[in-house]
Design a protein around this motif. Structure first.
Motif, PDB file in Angstrom:
ATOM      1  N   ARG A  97      -6.304   0.602  -1.314  1.00  0.00           N
ATOM      2  CA  ARG A  97      -5.161   0.461  -0.403  1.00  0.00           C
ATOM      3  C   ARG A  97      -4.631   1.819   0.032  1.00  0.00           C
ATOM      4  NH1 ARG A  97       0.150  -0.121  -1.492  1.00  0.00           N
ATOM      5  NH2 ARG A  97      -0.244  -0.228  -3.731  1.00  0.00           N
ATOM      6  N   LYS A 100      -6.631   3.366   2.838  1.00  0.00           N
ATOM      7  CA  LYS A 100      -6.201   2.868   4.151  1.00  0.00           C
ATOM      8  C   LYS A 100      -4.935   3.596   4.597  1.00  0.00           C
ATOM      9  CE  LYS A 100      -3.965  -0.972   4.603  1.00  0.00           C
ATOM     10  NZ  LYS A 100      -3.532  -2.386   4.648  1.00  0.00           N
ATOM     11  N   GLU A 104      -7.909   6.103   6.556  1.00  0.00           N
ATOM     12  CA  GLU A 104      -9.347   5.888   6.419  1.00  0.00           C
ATOM     13  C   GLU A 104      -9.662   4.400   6.231  1.00  0.00           C
ATOM     14  OE1 GLU A 104     -11.604   9.191   4.301  1.00  0.00           O
ATOM     15  OE2 GLU A 104      -9.715   9.179   3.190  1.00  0.00           O
ATOM     16  N   PRO A 105      -9.342   3.565   7.226  1.00  0.00           N
ATOM     17  CA  PRO A 105      -9.560   2.126   7.062  1.00  0.00           C
ATOM     18  C   PRO A 105     -11.026   1.734   6.923  1.00  0.00           C
ATOM     19  CG  PRO A 105      -8.918   2.639   9.319  1.00  0.00           C
ATOM     20  CD  PRO A 105      -8.722   3.883   8.524  1.00  0.00           C
ATOM     21  N   ALA A 108     -11.965   2.422   3.372  1.00  0.00           N
ATOM     22  CA  ALA A 108     -11.305   1.404   2.549  1.00  0.00           C
ATOM     23  C   ALA A 108     -12.039   0.075   2.659  1.00  0.00           C
ATOM     24  CB  ALA A 108      -9.842   1.247   2.973  1.00  0.00           C
ATOM     25  N   ARG A 109     -12.462  -0.288   3.865  1.00  0.00           N
ATOM     26  CA  ARG A 109     -13.175  -1.554   4.069  1.00  0.00           C
ATOM     27  C   ARG A 109     -14.483  -1.581   3.279  1.00  0.00           C
ATOM     28  NH1 ARG A 109     -16.455  -5.046   6.653  1.00  0.00           N
ATOM     29  NH2 ARG A 109     -15.484  -6.730   7.891  1.00  0.00           N
ATOM     30  N   GLU A 135      -7.195  -8.109   2.847  1.00  0.00           N
ATOM     31  CA  GLU A 135      -7.136  -6.656   3.032  1.00  0.00           C
ATOM     32  C   GLU A 135      -8.234  -6.175   3.971  1.00  0.00           C
ATOM     33  OE1 GLU A 135      -4.997  -3.147   2.381  1.00  0.00           O
ATOM     34  OE2 GLU A 135      -4.554  -5.242   1.895  1.00  0.00           O
ATOM     35  N   CYS A 139      -7.764  -3.982   7.379  1.00  0.00           N
ATOM     36  CA  CYS A 139      -8.528  -2.789   7.770  1.00  0.00           C
ATOM     37  C   CYS A 139      -9.115  -2.956   9.164  1.00  0.00           C
ATOM     38  CB  CYS A 139      -9.638  -2.522   6.758  1.00  0.00           C
ATOM     39  SG  CYS A 139      -9.055  -1.941   5.157  1.00  0.00           S
ATOM     40  N   ALA A 142      -6.379  -2.442  11.620  1.00  0.00           N
ATOM     41  CA  ALA A 142      -6.041  -1.015  11.717  1.00  0.00           C
ATOM     42  C   ALA A 142      -7.038  -0.269  12.589  1.00  0.00           C
ATOM     43  CB  ALA A 142      -5.984  -0.402  10.323  1.00  0.00           C
TER      44      ALA A 142
END
Length: 343
Positions: A97, A100, A104-105, A108-109, A135, A139, A142
């Protein structure tokens, strides 16, 4: 509550090398108890460095970083906590989390997809699958928003409003005027027990041309006293103001409640604490926002609370004013489509 200390004590605080682990933890705990997270971090960092294999200690350091919006440091500390105890998926989730939150989504994904593969392998609860999917959607949203940036300009409000400590909850008030919450200090201060107190108050500033003028405390009778006076909201005609008042309980925990005050001519009346249906005893009730029902013009109050019947964390609630009974109705939770397991 935030407590100031002498300059000699500040100088003494800045050298942590000779302090034992127990002393560092005690000083960090005291600072955190009195709401000064930055000082808490100053002592908790060297304490955590002495306890690098302790997952709970690394996790708490991460929460302190997150509280100050140092998401990069928080991400690293959450990861260290997970590596010290892989049976705790919360630390891994919070590490991702924070990735993100640092912008840096995509990274994170990718980590979330890896996390999904660990659910069955490591014996994590199946509920994590839903959390991970939510979540991943976040991402994706985002990244879609970042691909279509809005053409906006963000300007700093300047030193007459912004100082070394937090400014928060701005409220437009009249033409070119602003009310906001703050702790007003001219320099960064470290805080300690057994000293004079500094409390959060509401301040005002007026914009002249493109410059915000020197701020001053909002000159109303309820912006004073032993409690913190923080975020607030006006109704449509600015005759009603609902705000948050916070104080410590006997456990040294902060409790916040909503108060209302009505304007009578040019003067404000006596503030009244909203009833226990809104101010759940022993919990935080804060961040009020007033709206108006479009057909009848009846006031609607939205607010945030961590009362136990919510979805988790700080949930959003709403209540409607009953003009016949001259009271607010029982608040209702905004439901799972808005409120999640976190704040």
């Amino acid at each position: 509550m935030v407590l100031c200390m002498s300059l000699s004590a500040i100088a003494q605080m800045q050298d942590t090398k000779g302090l034992s682990a127990g002393k560092l933890k005690k000083l960090a705990t005291n600072a955190e108890r009195y709401g000064d997270t930055y000082t808490a971090i100053k002592f908790y960092e060297p304490y955590a460095a002495k306890k690098q294999k302790d997952a709970a200690i690394q996790n708490h350091l991460a929460t302190l970083y997150e509280r100050t919006r140092d998401y990069k440091s928080a991400s690293d500390a959450y990861l260290q906590s997970f590596e010290a105890d892989i049976s705790n998926p919360d630390a891994l989730f919070n590490h991702i989390r924070m990735l993100k939150m640092t912008g840096e989504p995509q990274k994170a994904r990718d980590k979330l997809v890896e996390f999904e593969g660990l659910v069955r392998k490591n014996g994590y609860e199946s509920k994590w699958r839903r959390t991970i999917r939510e979540e991943i959607t976040s991402c994706d949203t985002a990244m879609a928003l970042m691909a279509r940036p809005m053409n906006v300009q963000i300007d700093h409000a300047g030193p007459n409003i912004n100082g070394p400590h937090a400014e928060f909850a701005p409220i437009p008030f009249g033409e070119g005027q602003l009310i906001y919450g703050a702790i007003k200090e001219t320099e960064i201060r470290y805080f300690h027990l057994d000293s004079a107190t500094t409390r959060r108050r509401l301040y005002t500033s007026e914009k002249v041309g493109e410059v915000w003028m020197e701020s001053s405390p909002w000159n109303v009778p309820f912006n004073s006293g032993k409690d913190h006076v923080v975020n607030g909201t006006f109704n449509a005609d600015q005759t009603l103001f609902i705000y948050t008042r916070c104080s410590e309980n006997w456990k040294k925990e902060m409790e916040c409640n909503l108060w209302s005050v009505r304007k009578q001519g040019d003067n404000w009346g006596e503030p009244e604490k909203l009833d226990e249906l809104i101010n759940a005893s022993g919990f935080i009730n804060t961040q009020p926002a007033l709206a108006s029902e479009p057909k009848k013009g009846i006031d609607i109050l939205y607010f945030s609370s961590n009362r136990p019947e919510g979805q988790g964390g700080m949930d959003l609630y709403f209540t409607q004013y009953d003009p016949r009974r001259k009271s607010w109705k029982k608040p209702r939770n905004l439901g799972r489509r808005i409120n999640g397991s976190a704040d």
